[in-house]
Structure formats: structure tokens, C-alpha cells
Scaffold this motif. Structure first.
Motif, mmCIF file in Angstrom:
data_model
loop_
_atom_site.group_PDB
_atom_site.id
_atom_site.type_symbol
_atom_site.label_atom_id
_atom_site.label_comp_id
_atom_site.label_asym_id
_atom_site.label_seq_id
_atom_site.Cartn_x
_atom_site.Cartn_y
_atom_site.Cartn_z
ATOM 1 N N ASP A 200 0.400 -1.158 -0.337
ATOM 2 C CA ASP A 200 0.087 0.248 -0.352
ATOM 3 C C ASP A 200 1.070 1.400 0.415
ATOM 4 O O ASP A 200 1.885 1.077 0.448
ATOM 5 N N VAL A 201 0.528 2.518 -0.141
ATOM 6 C CA VAL A 201 1.117 3.640 -0.725
ATOM 7 C C VAL A 201 1.996 4.482 0.717
ATOM 8 O O VAL A 201 3.075 4.179 1.138
ATOM 9 N N THR A 202 0.858 4.120 1.863
ATOM 10 C CA THR A 202 1.823 4.371 3.228
ATOM 11 C C THR A 202 2.967 3.404 3.584
ATOM 12 O O THR A 202 3.612 3.924 4.214
ATOM 13 N N GLN A 204 4.248 2.005 1.371
ATOM 14 C CA GLN A 204 5.502 2.197 -0.162
ATOM 15 C C GLN A 204 6.752 3.444 0.787
ATOM 16 O O GLN A 204 7.373 2.621 0.564
ATOM 17 N N ALA A 205 5.865 4.255 0.937
ATOM 18 C CA ALA A 205 7.136 5.545 1.737
ATOM 19 C C ALA A 205 7.301 4.769 3.038
ATOM 20 O O ALA A 205 8.942 4.994 2.692
ATOM 21 N N GLN A 206 6.860 3.923 3.671
ATOM 22 C CA GLN A 206 7.570 3.453 4.783
ATOM 23 C C GLN A 206 9.355 2.710 3.563
ATOM 24 O O GLN A 206 10.282 2.680 4.138
ATOM 25 N N LEU A 208 10.840 2.764 0.622
ATOM 26 C CA LEU A 208 11.469 3.364 0.464
ATOM 27 C C LEU A 208 12.309 3.885 1.429
ATOM 28 O O LEU A 208 13.396 4.076 1.193
ATOM 29 N N ASP A 209 11.640 4.764 2.996
ATOM 30 C CA ASP A 209 12.646 5.558 3.408
ATOM 31 C C ASP A 209 13.196 4.418 4.016
ATOM 32 O O ASP A 209 14.335 5.198 4.232
ATOM 33 N N GLU C 71 -7.008 1.322 2.038
ATOM 34 C CA GLU C 71 -5.440 0.814 1.724
ATOM 35 C C GLU C 71 -5.742 -1.089 1.820
ATOM 36 O O GLU C 71 -7.254 -0.916 1.444
ATOM 37 N N SER C 72 -5.284 -1.832 1.722
ATOM 38 C CA SER C 72 -5.961 -3.397 1.185
ATOM 39 C C SER C 72 -6.953 -3.100 2.099
ATOM 40 O O SER C 72 -6.238 -3.219 3.654
ATOM 41 N N HIS C 235 -6.449 1.703 -5.183
ATOM 42 C CA HIS C 235 -5.889 2.411 -4.299
ATOM 43 C C HIS C 235 -4.949 3.758 -4.950
ATOM 44 O O HIS C 235 -3.734 3.919 -4.009
ATOM 45 N N ALA C 275 -2.108 12.085 5.842
ATOM 46 C CA ALA C 275 -1.162 10.790 5.262
ATOM 47 C C ALA C 275 -0.730 10.319 3.835
ATOM 48 O O ALA C 275 0.237 10.132 2.807
ATOM 49 N N LEU C 276 -1.750 9.442 3.283
ATOM 50 C CA LEU C 276 -2.194 8.993 2.116
ATOM 51 C C LEU C 276 -1.564 10.200 1.323
ATOM 52 O O LEU C 276 -0.728 9.093 -0.307
ATOM 53 N N ALA C 279 1.980 10.542 0.797
ATOM 54 C CA ALA C 279 2.714 8.969 0.562
ATOM 55 C C ALA C 279 3.431 8.672 -1.029
ATOM 56 O O ALA C 279 3.660 7.804 -1.449
ATOM 57 N N ARG C 293 7.351 14.377 4.881
ATOM 58 C CA ARG C 293 6.437 13.660 4.098
ATOM 59 C C ARG C 293 5.486 12.676 5.476
ATOM 60 O O ARG C 293 6.773 12.245 6.290
ATOM 61 N N LEU C 295 4.786 9.951 7.448
ATOM 62 C CA LEU C 295 5.249 8.571 7.807
ATOM 63 C C LEU C 295 4.548 7.698 8.879
ATOM 64 O O LEU C 295 4.887 8.464 9.611
ATOM 65 N N LEU C 296 3.337 7.395 7.923
ATOM 66 C CA LEU C 296 2.106 6.353 9.410
ATOM 67 C C LEU C 296 3.562 5.595 9.376
ATOM 68 O O LEU C 296 3.843 4.973 9.125
ATOM 69 N N ARG C 315 -2.938 5.446 14.795
ATOM 70 C CA ARG C 315 -1.737 5.689 13.395
ATOM 71 C C ARG C 315 -1.759 7.542 13.574
ATOM 72 O O ARG C 315 -1.182 8.085 12.528
#
Lengths: 353, 336, 369
Positions: A200-202, A204-206, A208-209, C71-72, C235, C275-276, C279, C293, C295-296, C315
């Protein structure tokens, strides 16, 4: 950092940490010869990140598997040179390459659920990866190392989670565990094949970081393979765009996004809706479909889909364009004269991006 | 996990009860529905021209005058507590586990079955070891070298093995080795405790003919499973770690490929433990299968019922064991 | 939650691209719920329920596109199956053109299947490999016994052409087509009976980038040409922004924010939306230096046992006590912009670009793991 491989010079190749020279990976199939990778060359220095971008069938994953020596099939025909830290891998004994796998070069894959064995705990799989290359290490020491790595990639309560099975981890945690497994032997080359596509996007960001942080910490060379231009923009220093098994454009990330040289790269950029731009009324897709690798179009493989193919006076259909340096470090394989390309990009493409 | 075991065991018990009810129904309810009287039924226990007193005694002893569900209850009960037949001239006891008396020779069913268990077990287990070893090995090697000479020829042999019935292969082997060349003369079952060598030499031909069929099946199954497993992502991961190929195959490939085979193995072994009917016939082994065939020929209802129950018991038991083993092997089953 | 959907219909009138006069939404969903019972223990009794969709309300007006992102595991696909009645809701109400279809039987649903069609994500597995394209695309005509003017074949070929496929490929099999073409076949099949509404579940996410754009444009053209109403589940936030008039953001079975596209992407009010958006990787290497950014941390909690109060609070960097005790209702901020948050993000500062790039206030708390 990217060197134009006009000659297959060994001395030149061994200068950087990873050097790929005219790599060709063809597969003999019942339908014919599949030229998955057909003459790819690039160099990568320690501490740098190369992004390989392309669509399905462009040869990006096959290239990375080739570097890792994972094409075992008798039907795979591999030629060219791969120099890793002064050692040539294509002609090397398979067992010699195996010893480097997991130690000098490691890989993380797209889907961490299927990439981990469902019957073994996450810890056991990391321990196994460590002990292959550290046979002298005791089980206990290996376990300590595994916990340490899990902690390093940001898994909470690593001493407890080490005994969990992959299916008990969430998608993001699994990918972290995969990274821990890949980095357990401190490899100097990390290949990440679509590492965030299944996430998922969030998350994914984690991830990549995390990859960025770890690279800074360990100073390894990283190859990131993806279809997502956004992902490479986040990570890569240099970018290589692949199409039909060949490299069509290569250059530093900074200039490649601002001044893309190849019409295919323009197409990729125009195809994706972007959050950082004003809303476009319509996207600008690339017409047609990716080429068949058995019958790669003659001349420039992109010519059937290229809106500017006619402006080359027929050369795009007969001659294969060579990868030529346009500006320092930035190469493109296109028959259009550079000046003409710059004009088209500035007048027709850039305003629509 | 605890709940899982408990639930599986419970399900197995229920299954057994259902099987016994159905078999019991087939043998005692259907004839009655077809119009057979209890007198006729009881008469089968006595022979020709029964006296009315003897008939009455049999009916009372076996509870034919009671409603059917009570008869079923007695049938189940006597398996666990035994039964005494106190009516008539010669009162007798049927010991635990009691499956009743034979129509024909008036002896208890269970001791007869019990005496045949070692024969069938020796036959089935020996053959199982043989076919697992040969079948799985062949399958793995074939999968690792697909389309090689070994693969093609072994799969050809396997196809033959699957297609040829045991009464063919068994009879050929029997003819060749005990008549033509007389390697193993006068085949008959010998107790392992009495004569281990004799046990082995007498069983080797039945084992081979039985195992030929099954190893062919298992070779094909293993090959297919292994081919699929070896193309899994986690195999690629194992190679990317730098594991040597042998470890990749054995530790990562084989373990996953064998789990589905385990399920089929449980079923096959359970079936065989209930009597390897054809093999026992071909080699005249006095096992449960042989016993079952003669019981059917004689129309000896209590024997048929008893042997069916035993066969069902082994199948259910083997499947239960497989379920539990599966949980032990696959954490996703265990921990879900 | 119950009083929100009435205002929703009116509040979003202005955004309906076509038929602005339509008084009645085409699809109206009220407190929709789908709980999947979870069995466990010795007797496999009910041990609770996965609350895949847990009380959502929205409506879709004729001619507009509602995008649903999340998200999923947020329940967006389950929601898609519920509104198309491929699955039956365990609670709430689904109305299509004013008709309550929540619990209609399969037989009573048949006529409705003409009006609501679904497009699936995977163009590989959603087409029967043993049928020709002609059979696949023509199946709806046969199943619904719809008479066609020049025969089924002609109708199918017209559809293929409409969706950018070669009508001569009528007799080919799915495997002879590329991924993008297969998705076009799926779209042609969905459009066969001239539906009023099309639900598309991740219509482009299995496709290559260059092909994605082709399909997105096709969907766009078809909407314009046929006056379709879309519910697009995806998504990918950039794709949703491109195709939608209004956007709903889902988190753990709930809608946390729903608004006009512009409002949502320019001024996301819910911290999760924020947040979405932050990201999403952007193909511009210089941005990674500039931007803060959000970051969650951690993962999405289990829908089996969602957090009390606000589901995002575990979160969320803004979470306070009230978030644990009281569930924030989906309330209207302005002009149809609804958000379910006790502390919605500041609505005053409008960013020129579609993301909350430089604001920076909440980011540190969340970024620090």
C-alpha cells in the motif's frame, strides 16, 4: 558514473563497483528465441542507486536475475560481462557465483508473501541466509544476528517476532523481514525488484525510506527495478529506461525527469497522472502495446509506437539507434537529431506533462 | 492447535459412527424393507430346517425382536463391552471387541479378523515403504531434470504402472518367480516374530507388485508437485541466498512438495490396511482382504459388517493422523 | 451517521458533470454493512466478525464519477461487490434509482444486472480462456435475451470497435490479446447492455503504465459518449484524482472523508487522507529534498477488532482522548466536503498544488518512529 560502453574494455569495466557490459540474455523457447535482454551496459558505484524503469517484458527483471546468476535453465543463453568488484560473473563457475549470492550481492523481491517459505519461521530463514556464508557461526550467534537485523529494519519486538511465520506478518512487515534477510550478510550490492509494488502507498513510503536509510548506513550499491517513475524519483541517482530488452535512455535522475530525451520516456511521463501537477483533461498514452520479445520490431524497437518515427526518414525501421551521449552522462538511443528532440519536447511534450 | 486436534478427533469419531450406521442399515434395514422377516434372518444363523425354539433363542440372543435403533445401539455397545448370549441350549459370551458371530461357522468375528491383521499390515506397510522410496525419488529426479532421458523413460514406466492392474503384474511376478524360476517357492505368510527372513522372502513379491502400482502413481504426483514448487518465488529466494542446490531442493522444495502427497498417502494406506483385496487373492495371503472376499462369497453378514467396520476404522484413523501431521508440517494450518 | 446522506445528495449536486437537474441520486447507500463471521474454538462457534464494511453512506448522482480510495483491507472491494449485489449486505440499505435492492433475490436482480455492471481488476483471470471474444462480449445479450438490431455478432463488433478493439478479432481467444486489450474486452462486455452504472474495481492497476493511460482515456470517452455513471475503486490516488468528480476515502470499513475532487486533493481534512496524499511518490527527484512527508507508523489494525472511537487514532499524530471514546461522525465542513474527524486539518490554508507539501506541522510527530 555512467560510462558509455563503446568498447568492451575490461580495464574500464572494473573501474566501478558493478559494471555490466553488453549483457545479452536470450531464452530458447518452443516459440523461438526470446531476446529478453539484448545488449545492456551500465556501471554502478558504491553508495549509489541505479533505477531501472520499464514495463513488463522490457527485460528489467531478467537483467537483475542475470546479475545474480539465477538463470539456471539450460535454455538461457547469456553473454557479455558482469564485473562485480573486479570479478567477472558470466564466465565464472556457477559455484563461485553462488558464494557471492547472498553475501556480496543480495536481492529483495516484489511479493514478500510468496518470496518467503511458508513452512519456516522468519527467523529461521534469516538465520539460514546468515549461516550459508558464515558456517562457523553458532546457531545462537546467528539468531542474535537475525534479531538484530529485524530490529534494524524496524520490526517491533524482534526477539518475539523472530519465531513467527511469514503469514503472521503484515505485508509491510514481511517486506521489512525480506530486507533484513537480504542485508544480513552486509552485501555491497542490493537489488530490489519491484520492492513496493505489492504494498500500500503508506507502507510503500515506509519501505522506500527504509531502503534509503539503510543504504546511507551500509554504503552499498543499490539497483531498484520498478515500473513506477515515482518510486525511482524517490530513490535513484541514475536512471536507466529499458524497452524491448534494450536500454533506450540513461542519465542522472535530475536531468532525466526535466529533460527526457527519448520519446518512450516522454510517453511514460505523459501516461501517468501526477499529483504534483495541475489536472490534465486527458492523459497522453503511448499507442499500441509493448513488443513481443520473439519478434522484436526491426530498427528501433519503439518505432511502431513512436509518434515521431516518420521524422527519421525511415531509419527507425531499418537501423537500430545507438545509445549516444547527449549531455554529459545522459544517453539516449534515438534517430531524431538531438536539437529536434529538444524542440519537440519543449514545444509539444513539456506543456502537457 | 489444541482445539484443532480435538475437533479433528471428534470429527473422526462422528464419521465412524455414521459409517457404522450406514453399513448397519444396509445389512439390517434394507432386507427388512425388502420384506425379509426376522425369522428368515435368524434362520441364517442356524442352518437348514431350524426348530422354532432355536429360532426364538437366536432372535432373543441377537435382539431381532427389538426395534432397529435398539439393535444398532446393541451393535455399538457390544464392540466396547462385549455381549453374552444367555438364551438357548448353549449360552455363550462374545468378548470385547465383539462384532458378533458368524452365520456359517458360529465363531466370533473379531478373533478371525484379528488373526489376519498382521498379514495385511505386513503387506501394506512393507509396500508403502517401497513405493514411497521409489516413487518419491523417481518423481523428484524427474522434476529436477524435466524432459531428460530419465524423466521420459521413468514417466513412461510410471504410465505403464498406473495402467496395469495388480492381478496382471502380480500374476506375472508370481508365475515368473515362484513357478518358472522358483526363486520364492510356495508363498505363504510367516509371522515376523517366528521367522524374520521367511517373513521377508515370502512378502517380497506381493510388496513389489503392490508397490509398482502405487510408486507409479506417486512418481507422477511427486513430479508434478515438485515442478510446481520449484517454480515458486521462495525457491528463487533460497537460491538468491546462495544456498547450495541440494539444500534448495531438499529443504525448500521437497518439504513443500510432499505435503499434498501426505494426504493421498494417508488415504491409500488406510484403504490398504482395510485389506489389499486383489494382492491377497493373487498371492493367497490370508489377510483382511482375503477374509472379506470369502465372507462376501458366503454371504456371512456379521463377518462382512465386522470387516467393513475395521476397514472404515483404519481409513478414518489414517486420515486423522494425516490431518495432525499436516498441522505439524504446515504452520498456516496450525496457527490459523 | 444517519442524517448525513440526505445532505450529501444536495451538497454534491453541483459536481455532477452531466444532468445537473437530476433530483435523485442513481445509487444511494445508507449505513451499508458487511460483516464476515469468523469461526473458531472447539465447536467452530462465531468468534466475532470481520467488519469489512461497517456502516458507510454515500450516493452517486447520474453521470458523475465517484472514486473510492483506500489501502488493502479497507473494504473498498467488498463495498463494490455489495452495491452491485454480487454479495449481500448484512446491514444497511442499497438503493438503485430509488428501488431498494439490498436483499433482492437472484431472480429479481436479473433485470437490474443490465443496469449495473462491474469491471474487474485482473484482465487475465476474469475472462474465460475457452471462449472467444465474441462469445464473451455477446454473453450478456444471450443471458438477458436482449434483441439486437442486426444480430448479436454485429452488436458485439460495434462494441469492440467502441472500446478500441479490432472488430475482426471476434473469433479470437483471450490469450491472444495483451493485458490492455483484455481489459478492453472486459469493458466491452460490461457495456454490452448499455448499463446506467459501471462499478470498476481497480480497472487499471494490473496494467503497464503506458496502457493504463489508454484505458483511463477509454473510460473517460465512454462516459462522455454513453452518459455512464462510474463508481471507480482504486488504490492509486493519482488515477482516482484523474477520473473522479468526487472522491471517498475509506479506512477500515468506514468512509473517513468524502468530497469533491478539488476540495479533497487541495485541502484534505482527514489526517489519513493527508498521510495518503503525502505518501504518493512523485516523478520529480527534487521534491524528495523539499517535502516533509507524513510517515504513518505501524500497520492497519485488524478489521476483526477495530480500535474504539476513531479507527485511525492508533496511527494518528493528532489523536486525543476523545478519539478513543467517541467515534467521529461523518460531518459536513463546507460545500459537500464531509469528514469523520474530531480534529480535521485546517481548512483555511489552500495549497496551490494538490498536496499538503510544506505545511510541516503534524509531520514530525508521525515521522519520528
Amino acid at each position: 558514473m555512467i560510462v558509455e560502453p563503446v568498447t568492451d574494455s575490461v580495464a574500464e569495466g572494473s573501474a566501478s563497483f558493478l559494471s555490466v557490459r553488453d549483457l545479452r540474455i536470450h531464452f530458447d523457447t518452443d516459440d523461438g528465441l526470446v531476446k529478453s535482454v539484448d545488449g545492456v551496459s551500465f556501471d554502478l558505484a558504491r553508495g549509489k542507486t541505479l533505477g531501472i524503469v520499464g514495463e513488463s517484458g522490457s527485460g528489467k527483471s531478467v537483467t537483475s536475475m542475470g546479475i545474480m546468476g539465477l538463470h539456471r535453465s539450460k535454455r538461457a543463453r547469456i553473454s557479455g560481462e558482469i564485473w562485480l568488484d573486479g570479478q567477472e560473473l558470466v564466465a565464472a563457475q556457477p559455484d563461485q557465483v553462488r558464494r557471492l549470492r547472498g553475501r556480496s550481492m543480495a536481492m529483495i523481491f516484489q511479493d514478500p508473501l510468496t518470496a518467503m517459505h511458508p513452512y519456516y519461521t522468519v527467523g529461521a530463514q534469516i538465520i539460514e541466509a546468515y549461516r550459508v556464508h558464515h558456517p562457523e557461526a553458532s546457531k545462537k550467534a546467528a539468531r542474535t544476528r537475525a534479531i538484530e537485523m529485524l530490529a534494524r529494519v524496524g520490526i517491533p519486538q524482534p526477539d518475539r517476532r523472530v519465531d513467527d511465520y511469514p503469514h503472521q506478518f503484515s505485508g509491510g512487515m514481511r517486506q521489512r523481514a525480506m530486507i533484513a534477510m537480504a542485508l544480513v550478510n552486509d552485501p555491497s550490492l542490493l537489488i530490489a525488484d519491484e520492492p513496493t509494488t505489492a504494498l500500500d502507498v503508506t507502507v510503500q513510503a515506509q519501505i522506500l525510506d527504509l531502503i534509503r536509510d539503510l543504504q546511507e548506513e551500509f554504503g552499498s550499491a543499490v539497483i531498484i527495478i520498478t515500473h513506477d517513475l515515482g518510486v525511482v524519483a524517490e530513490l535513484a541517482d541514475d536512471i536507466m529506461v529499458m524497452y524491448g530488452g534494450r536500454c533506450v535512455e540513461r542519465g542522472p535522475a535530475a536531468t532525466l525527469f526535466d529533460n527526457p530525451e527519448h520519446p518512450y520516456t516522454w510517453g511514460l511521463l505523459g501516461s501517468m497522472p501526477r499529483l504534483d501537477r495541475e489536472l490534465q483533461d486527458r492523459l497522453v498514452p503511448v499507442k499500441g502495446s509493448p513488443p513481443s520479445l520473439i519478434n522484436v520490431p526491426s530498427g528501433c524497437a519503439f518505432h511502431p509506437r513512436c509518434p515521431y518515427a516518420e521524422q527519421t526518414g525511415g531509419r527507425s525501421m531499418t537501423d537500430r539507434p545507438v545509445l549516444a551521449e547527449v549531455t554529459p552522462g545522459h544517453h539516449a538511443a534515438c534517430h531524431l537529431p538531438a536539437a529536434e528532440r529538444h524542440r519537440i519536447f519543449a514545444e509539444e511534450i513539456a506543456p502537457r506533462l | 492447535m489444541f482445539f484443532y486436534i480435538l475437533r479433528r478427533t471428534f470429527a473422526a469419531l462422528v464419521l465412524l459412527l455414521v459409517v457404522s450406521a450406514v453399513t448397519f442399515g444396509i445389512f439390517f434395514l434394507l432386507p427388512r424393507l425388502a420384506g425379509e422377516t426376522t425369522d428368515q434372518l435368524a434362520a441364517q444363523y442356524i442352518g437348514k430346517n431350524p426348530s422354532p425354539e432355536a429360532l426364538a433363542a437366536v432372535k432373543k440372543n441377537l435382539g431381532f425382536d427389538q426395534p432397529l435403533y435398539e439393535q444398532f445401539w446393541h451393535f455399538i455397545k457390544q464392540i466396547f463391552v462385549g455381549a453374552t448370549y444367555k438364551y438357548g441350549p448353549d449360552a455363550s459370551t462374545c468378548h470385547v471387541p465383539c462384532f458378533g458371530y458368524s452365520f456359517k461357522n458360529h465363531i466370533e468375528v473379531w478373533p478371525e479378523i484379528e488373526s489376519r491383521i498382521p498379514v495385511t499390515f505386513s503387506l501394506a506397510l512393507g509396500a508403502a515403504v517401497l513405493w514411497l522410496l521409489s516413487g518419491v525419488t523417481t518423481g523428484v529426479i524427474s522434476a529436477l531434470r524435466p524432459k531428460s532421458f530419465f524423466d521420459r523413460s521413468s514417466m513412461g514406466v510410471a504410465l505403464a504402472g498406473v495402467s496395469l492392474p495388480i492381478f496382471f503384474t502380480g500374476a506375472i511376478l508370481h508365475y515368473l518367480f515362484s513357478y518358472k524360476w522358483v526363486v520364492f517357492d510356495n508363498l505363504h505368510y510367516v509371522n515376523f516374530t517366528d521367522d524374520p527372513v521367511g517373513w521377508f522372502t515370502n512378502l517380497i513379491l506381493p510388496w513389489i507388485s503392490l508397490a509398482f502400482l502405487y510408486s507409479a502413481l506417486y512418481a507422477r504426483l511427486t513430479r508434478a508437485g515438485m515442478l510446481e514448487t520449484m517454480s515458486e518465488d521462495y525457491i528463487r529466494t533460497a537460491r538468491a541466498k546462495g544456498l547450495i542446490e541440494r539444500k534448495v531442493v531438499v529443504r525448500h522444495g521437497l518439504r513443500a512438495a510432499l505435503t499434498p502427497i501426505l494426504t493421498i498417502f494417508g488415504m491409500d494406506l488406510g484403504l490398504l490396511l482395510g485389506g489389499a483385496v486383489i494382492t491377497e487373492q493373487v498371492f493367497s495371503m490370508q489377510g483382511i482382504g482375503f477374509f472379506a472376499v470369502s465372507a462376501i462369497k458366503d454371504n456371512d453378514l456379521p463377518k462382512i459388517l465386522g470387516v467393513t467396520m475395521i476397514a472404515a476404522f483404519f481409513i478414518v484413523l489414517c486420515n486423522l493422523l494425516v490431518d495432525l501431521l499436516y498441522a505439524a508440517v504446515d504452520p498456516r494450518v496450525r496457527l490459523s | 451517521m444517519t442524517d448525513t446522506q440526505s445532505s450529501q445528495g444536495k451538497g454534491t449536486q453541483g459536481t455532477a458533470r452531466l444532468r445537473k437537474s437530476a433530483a435523485q441520486p442513481l445509487l444511494r447507500v445508507t449505513d451499508l454493512e458487511r460483516h464476515f463471521p469468523v469461526k473458531g474454538g472447539l465447536l467452530r462457534g462465531n468468534r466475532g466478525a470481520v467488519r469489512a464494511v461497517d456502516g458507510i453512506s454515500f450516493s452517486v448522482n447520474p453521470g458523475e464519477t465517484l472514486g473510492v480510495v483506500g489501502e488493502s483491507g479497507c473494504g473498498k472491494s467488498t463495498m463494490g461487490r455489495l452495491v452491485t449485489r454480487l454479495d449481500e449486505p448484512t446491514g444497511g440499505k442499497v438503493e438503485f434509482e430509488g428501488q431498494d435492492i439490498t436483499h433482492l433475490s437472484a431472480g429479481r436482480l436479473r433485470p437490474l444486472r443490465k443496469d449495473i455492471q462491474i469491471i474487474f481488476q485482473d484482465p487475465y483471470s476474469s475472462l474465460n480462456p475457452r471462449h472467444t471474444v465474441g462469445t464473451i462480449v455477446g454473453a450478456p445479450f444471450r443471458l438477458q435475451k436482449v434483441a439486437t438490431e442486426h444480430g448479436v455478432k454485429r452488436a458485439v463488433q460495434d462494441l469492440l470497435e467502441l472500446c478500441g478493439l479490432n472488430p475482426e478479432h471476434y473469433n479470437r481467444y483471450p490469450h491472444e490479446f495483451s493485458g490492455g486489450q483484455r481489459q478492453r474486452i472486459g469493458i466491452a462486455r460490461a457495456l454490452a447492455l448499455k448499463p446506467k452504472m459501471v462499478v470498476a474495481d481497480e480497472p487499471v492497476s494490473a496494467l503497464d503504465v503506458s496502457i493504463q493511460a489508454q484505458v483511463v482515456n477509454l473510460l473517460d470517452d465512454l462516459q462522455r459518449e454513453l452518459g455512464l455513471t462510474y463508481l471507480i475503486i482504486a488504490h492509486d490516488l493519482s488515477v482516482v484524482r484523474h477520473v473522479s468528480d468526487r472522491v471517498a476515502v475509506m479506512y477500515l470499513g468506514k468512509i473517513v472523508e468524502i468530497a469533491d475532487r478539488e476540495a479533497l486533493y487541495r485541502n484534505p481534512a482527514h489526517p489519513y487522507t493527508n498521510a495518503l496524499l503525502s505518501a504518493v511518490p512523485v516523478p520529480d527527484p527534487r521534491r524528495k529534498e523539499r517535502r516533509e512527508r507524513i510517515l504513518l507508523t505501524g500497520d492497519v489494525p485488524s478489521p476483526l477488532n477495530p480500535p474504539s472511537g476513531c479507527r485511525f487514532r492508533t496511527r494518528c499524530w493528532k489523536a486525543q482522548e476523545v478519539c478513543a471514546t467517541t467515534e467521529p461522525p461523518l460531518a459536513e465542513l463546507a460545500g459537500g466536503h464531509q469528514v469523520a474527524c474530531h480534529f480535521p486539518e485546517g481548512q483555511e490554508g489552500s495549497e496551490g498544488q494538490g498536496r499538503p507539501a510544506g505545511e510541516g506541522e503534524p509531520t514530525d510527530a508521525a515521522a519520528a518512529e
